[in-house]
Design a protein around this motif. Sequence first.
Motif, short mmCIF file in Angstrom:
data_model
loop_
_atom_site.label_atom_id
_atom_site.label_comp_id
_atom_site.label_asym_id
_atom_site.label_seq_id
_atom_site.Cartn_x
_atom_site.Cartn_y
_atom_site.Cartn_z
N THR A 117 78.51 0.69 20.98
CA THR A 117 79.89 0.18 21.17
C THR A 117 79.88 -1.33 21.37
N VAL A 118 80.88 -1.99 20.75
CA VAL A 118 80.99 -3.46 20.82
C VAL A 118 82.43 -3.81 21.24
N LEU A 119 82.54 -4.77 22.19
CA LEU A 119 83.86 -5.29 22.59
C LEU A 119 83.81 -6.81 22.51
N VAL A 120 84.74 -7.39 21.70
CA VAL A 120 84.82 -8.84 21.52
C VAL A 120 86.13 -9.32 22.16
N LEU A 121 86.01 -10.22 23.12
CA LEU A 121 87.19 -10.71 23.87
C LEU A 121 87.37 -12.21 23.63
N PRO A 122 88.56 -12.63 23.20
CA PRO A 122 88.81 -14.08 23.05
C PRO A 122 88.90 -14.76 24.41
N MET A 123 88.38 -15.97 24.51
CA MET A 123 88.43 -16.73 25.76
C MET A 123 89.40 -17.90 25.59
N ARG A 131 85.04 -26.36 20.67
CA ARG A 131 85.17 -25.18 19.82
C ARG A 131 85.61 -23.97 20.64
N PRO A 132 86.48 -23.11 20.11
CA PRO A 132 86.91 -21.91 20.85
C PRO A 132 85.74 -20.94 21.02
N MET A 133 85.85 -20.09 22.04
CA MET A 133 84.75 -19.17 22.37
C MET A 133 85.25 -17.74 22.48
N ILE A 156 88.17 -10.52 33.90
CA ILE A 156 86.91 -11.24 34.12
C ILE A 156 86.82 -12.44 33.18
N VAL A 157 87.17 -12.21 31.91
CA VAL A 157 87.14 -13.31 30.94
C VAL A 157 88.12 -14.40 31.33
N ILE A 162 89.08 -19.94 33.37
CA ILE A 162 89.59 -20.89 34.37
C ILE A 162 88.46 -21.74 34.94
N ALA A 163 87.34 -21.07 35.24
CA ALA A 163 86.20 -21.80 35.80
C ALA A 163 85.63 -22.79 34.79
N ILE A 164 85.58 -22.40 33.51
CA ILE A 164 85.04 -23.30 32.49
C ILE A 164 85.93 -24.52 32.31
N GLU A 165 87.23 -24.30 32.25
CA GLU A 165 88.15 -25.44 32.10
C GLU A 165 88.07 -26.36 33.32
N ARG A 166 87.90 -25.77 34.51
CA ARG A 166 87.74 -26.60 35.71
C ARG A 166 86.48 -27.46 35.59
N THR A 167 85.40 -26.83 35.09
CA THR A 167 84.15 -27.58 34.95
C THR A 167 84.30 -28.70 33.92
#
Length: 600
Positions: A117-123, A131-133, A156-157, A162-167
């Motif tokens: 099973t695979v789950l791909v979530l846009p961030m 670049r988008p992740m 969670i994503v 939020i944490a990445i943008e803060r960084t």
Amino acid sequence: MPNTLSLMSSLRDVASRINTDDEVDTLLHSLIELACQHGSWDLGSIMSVDAAHGDALVIARRDTALLKRPLSDRWELATSPALVALQRNEAVYIRDALETTEFLGYRREAAERGYRTVLVLPMACHDVEGRPMVLVVLARKIVDLPAEQLAFMELIVHLGAIAIERTHRQRAQQAAAAQLRRVVDVQGAMLEEVLAGGSMVTLTAMLADLLDSPVLVIDLYGGELHASRAPHASLDMAAWRAGLDGDAGQQIRAAALSAIERHALRRVPLDLPDGLTLHANVELLSVDGDTVGALLCFGEREPGDLHTISIENAKFAMSVQLMRSVIRFRSETRTLAELFFEIVERRWRDEQDVLERARRLGLVLAAPARLLVIDYPHRSVAAFDRSAECHRAANMLAVQHKLAIHPITVGNGFVCVLPDAPAHTATAFARQLCGALGALLCGEPTLIVSDAFTGLTALANEWERCWRMIRVARAFGKTGALSVPDLGPLPMLIGAADSSDVRAFIAGTIGRIVEYDAKHRAPYVGTLATYIRHGCRAQACADAMGLHVTTLRYRLARIVDLFGIDVETPERRFAVELALQLHNLLDAGQPVGAASHNAD
């Protein structure tokens, strides 16, 4: 499925752990580890989507396999669901990767790595390169995904984004603070260098470091170009310096100054003689409202207030530095100009004292010399003072002709005092200077070369004669390097035109008709001038004025009746024509025949 309390505890743990990470790489690895741990996934990765090159790049990975093997970090977007997730802004769920027909890349890798099973979530965030992740998690067995579990993973994503943008913001603030400290340090060092009387070479290098781009400073009063480094990879510093000293420097100077006059100071193209075209932002350097130079910054202009502040401080420092050239030039020209006008206005008392003062300024007036009087072309729009550029051009040409000249600014032009030389040498110098100044001033000036003179009185006489010729040239719209034959016989007559006898002659001959035309807006002066100019031939004059010949004859009769002016005899015709020409030179800005032709 964990209960609500367990999910809330997991989210608290995720938020606490990612909040302690200050580096983006560390944060990304922590996020994928937490997503797998609390979401009960076996494998995971975070990928950047490089749409421009058609790839998805793995930038963080969690792999619990005991047998480590090389894994691909680059996926073609055509075989990856990452682009689909970003375009739809929703999760992509692949229940069984071994059976998918849409994403063949996962089908192939699932068989190799043993996941289902695979789950791909846009961030909702970007990597350090903008670049988008997406976040990808995988399970070794088939996992059904209820809505609550999907919402938990999306939360969670979201916390991770939020944490990445803060960084990212923290890094940007730290970089801006470091840049600001560097700018302040360089600016302070530049001002210290300026106040200490430092060299332009050092200042230009510091300026290039401040703006992080090649720069070129044009010193209009000093006549020099100061470059930091070559602005193009095809140019080494020696070739760039040689070009600035030659035709390339002249073209760059002309293009920059033209841009300043046209107030077009952004991204000016600079065409070099070898076919290379450079682009530069041109900044004006001024002192007390006068343009003293230009600052050329090559490369793209960086956006932001910090770069704007850097440019303004750089302009201030360079303007202060160039002020020395301005003061030196103005001091030299003012001293020479004061002495020159004292002579030509005949205000001296002790001739020997004046000759000695001139000698101390390098001007030998006791020996034979000549004057070269230059009148700048008329400009319909205001332009900055180019006296320094004109003086520099004259000095450069004088070196070629082996002449020791002394340029002196006088009003809308300047005077060159040059040692006595053969007439053909002075004429050749004047013509070449006329061409150089014409290109510089965007219009042809008027140049008059005087006869040779010796002493103060002779200098004053030659100045008056040259200035009278300039007035004649202005009145008749003549430009270029001129002599008496170029102007015709009128300069000989204008030599006495300011005397009371000449003015009395004009008033006694055509004074009444001039006054009448001015008072009644009548066309009689123009009619009389055109009639004489056409040899007193009625039909030719009428055709030139667009009148019927009967109307013309009526006007001529009125002129005889009202003013007693009859031009049918050669002597009377010559007197009236001479009076009209002298009147035109002394009192009129346009030829006398310019009156309306249609009034009666």
